[in-house]
Design an enzyme around this catalytic site. Structure first.
Site, PDB file in Angstrom:
ATOM      1  N   GLU A   1      -1.698  11.500   3.788  1.00 23.76           N
ATOM      2  CA  GLU A   1      -2.668  11.351   4.864  1.00 23.76           C
ATOM      3  C   GLU A   1      -2.451  12.539   5.778  1.00 23.76           C
ATOM      4  O   GLU A   1      -1.347  13.088   5.845  1.00 23.76           O
ATOM      5  CB  GLU A   1      -2.443  10.088   5.680  1.00 23.76           C
ATOM      6  CG  GLU A   1      -2.801   8.812   4.974  1.00 23.76           C
ATOM      7  CD  GLU A   1      -2.570   7.635   5.908  1.00 23.76           C
ATOM      8  OE1 GLU A   1      -3.549   7.052   6.382  1.00 23.76           O
ATOM      9  OE2 GLU A   1      -1.397   7.327   6.173  1.00 23.76           O
TER      10      GLU A   1
ATOM     11  N   GLU B   1       0.881  -1.178   0.000  1.00 28.15           N
ATOM     12  CA  GLU B   1       0.000   0.000   0.000  1.00 28.15           C
ATOM     13  C   GLU B   1       0.914   1.222   0.000  1.00 28.15           C
ATOM     14  O   GLU B   1       1.932   1.224   0.701  1.00 28.15           O
ATOM     15  CB  GLU B   1      -0.873  -0.009   1.266  1.00 28.15           C
ATOM     16  CG  GLU B   1      -1.619   1.291   1.502  1.00 28.15           C
ATOM     17  CD  GLU B   1      -2.376   1.327   2.856  1.00 28.15           C
ATOM     18  OE1 GLU B   1      -2.822   0.276   3.335  1.00 28.15           O
ATOM     19  OE2 GLU B   1      -2.479   2.430   3.407  1.00 28.15           O
TER      20      GLU B   1
END
Ligand SMILES: *[C@@H]1O[C@H](CO)[C@@H](O)[C@H](O)[C@H]1NC(C)=O
Ligand SMILES: *[C@@H]1O[C@H](CO)[C@@H](O)[C@H](O)[C@H]1NC(C)=O
Length: 439
Positions: A263, A258
């Protein structure tokens, strides 16, 4: 019918829209002194032009109102002198506004192109010699009234990936304290974590959205020009994940990897136990992989905004350059995570024992499979992204990760966070998305 009073809280994705499309193709010249001129041929409907030149590496952003040259019938801007030494290419983005006659709102449109710079022949641009090794597989500037379903899928689920959100693009969804995603929304895309049916206090208190690209890439470049949300406990993400929630060639998450390009945490006052700023002044980039969930590994880094503003105050370009040799995540061209593939491979690097899960893959396995691009906004959760021990100023954290009623605690304690959510500031706004596959 009782609608839970939750629908005012919508951290959603908002896309820029416009409806008319005059075609422009800028002409670019680079002067010996390093200045860059951009010419746009006049279109009758273009009343004013706002040319924004985005240059990656070195990154600089200029925002000019162009002058009109009657002789050449072109709109024209010239940037101040840039240091273009060692710059191989830059990305040009031209934004332009125009009015149509009958009192419509001014429309906004964008054109982007990669300009290759030839260092040998006096910095002349090579706009039409873009490497064949790069193929733009997705470009979306959300230039329409609705999401282009050729480009995107969206989630219809209450699973929230373990956060306090349920995902659906638009539309009201709560009835009678029950959330039956299959019945009320139609098909349900993710059933794990009670994704298709919830009742009462287990209903996720926030409606959100998650969209997933239909094209996939494996080694390439992704760029997202976005304004991230601000508001306590809001968790936006721009990330790459193998299809079907992380199930790639090496198995379910995290075995197939991933890549989190961006974020953040929307809090303005959040600090970790050491007192470091952890809120919306930080953008994080992280890779995740592992040998089954118990052997999950992650390597991440962050970039702190130090000029007094936050990442949510403006649009920024979040990008990844992903090759067999490296995974470089940047914001506005500046490194956030500059990760090099371990020469001995990930299995050895992490000292895993037993059969190498990635033995049949390339030297950078598991980061050599096909990934989707995901854009989403989530809130809270009990997985450790918002640790209990962190300091959120006077308001504190309105739930405990260990609580069996964390979702309803969050909602019951809304006086501690609702006042930090203001209108569309809780949304992630996206101007454009570009996915380039390297071949
Ligand atoms: C793997 O083992 C080596 C040698 O013992 C050590 O230096 C290294 O830090 C270990 N790597 C990880 C990721 O644990
Ligand atoms: C939040 O609200 C719940 C009631 O649902 C309460 O039990 C809890 O202690 C509150 N505060 C925290 C920090 O969880």
């Amino acid at each position: 019918m009782v609608l839970l009073p939750l629908l005012c809280l919508l951290p959603v994705l908002v896309f820029s829209t416009s409806t008319l499309n005059p075609t422009i193709k800028p002409r670019v010249t680079i002067e010996k002194d390093g200045s860059i001129s951009v010419y746009v041929h006049n279109e009758v409907s273009v009343q004013s032009v706002d040319i924004q030149v985005t240059i990656l590496k070195p990154f600089q952003l200029y925002n000019f109102v162009a002058d009109f040259n009657k002789v050449t019938s072109e709109w024209w801007i010239k940037t101040p002198v840039n240091n273009l030494e060692d710059v191989e290419s830059f990305e040009l983005a031209v934004f332009y506004y125009y009015h149509v006659e009958n009192n419509h709102q001014p429309q906004r449109k964008m054109y982007t192109e990669t300009i290759l710079v030839n260092q040998e022949t006096g910095l002349q641009p090579q706009p039409h010699q873009i490497s064949k090794r790069e193929v733009t597989v997705l470009f979306d500037d959300f230039n329409g009234n609705q999401l282009n379903m050729n480009n995107w899928m969206y989630e219809v689920t209450a699973s929230g990936g373990g956060t306090f959100t349920a995902d659906r693009f638009g539309e009201n969804f709560l009835q009678n304290g029950k959330l039956d995603v299959k019945g009320q929304w139609g098909s349900c895309t993710a059933s794990f974590n009670n994704g298709c049916y919830r009742t009462g206090s287990n209903i996720p208190p926030i409606m959100s959205s998650k969209i997933i690209s239909k094209v996939k890439i494996s080694h390439g470049r992704v760029e997202v020009l976005a304004k991230i949300p601000v508001g306590d406990w809001i968790w936006p993400g721009i990330w790459l994940l193998p299809p079907d929630g992380g199930t790639g060639v090496y198995g379910g998450w995290p075995n197939s990897g991933e890549i989190d390009i961006m974020e953040s945490r929307g809090n303005k006052n959040l600090k970790d136990v050491q007192g470091h700023i952890q809120g919306v002044k930080q953008t994080l980039s992280t890779i995740h992989f592992g040998n089954g969930r118990p052997n999950h590994r992650q390597h991440g880094h962050w970039k702190l905004k130090t000029d007094g503003s936050t990442w949510a105050d403006d649009y920024h370009l979040y990008a990844v350059d992903w090759t067999q040799d490296h995974i470089k995540c940047t914001v506005d061209g500046n490194p956030v995570l500059d990760w090099k593939t371990p020469p001995e491979g990930y299995w050895k690097h992490e000292n895993f024992s037993g059969n190498n899960l990635w033995a049949k893959g390339g030297p950078d396995a598991p980061f050599d499979g096909q990934y989707d691009l995901i854009l989403n906004v989530a809130v809270g959760g009990t997985g450790g992204y918002f640790p209990d021990g962190w300091n959120n100023g006077a308001d504190g954290k309105p739930w405990k990760d260990s609580s069996s009623t964390a979702m309803s605690d969050f909602w019951n304690n809304r006086s501690k966070w609702q006042h930090t959510w203001h209108g569309d500031d809780v949304a992630m706004k996206v101007k454009y998305v570009k996915m380039v596959q390297y071949n």
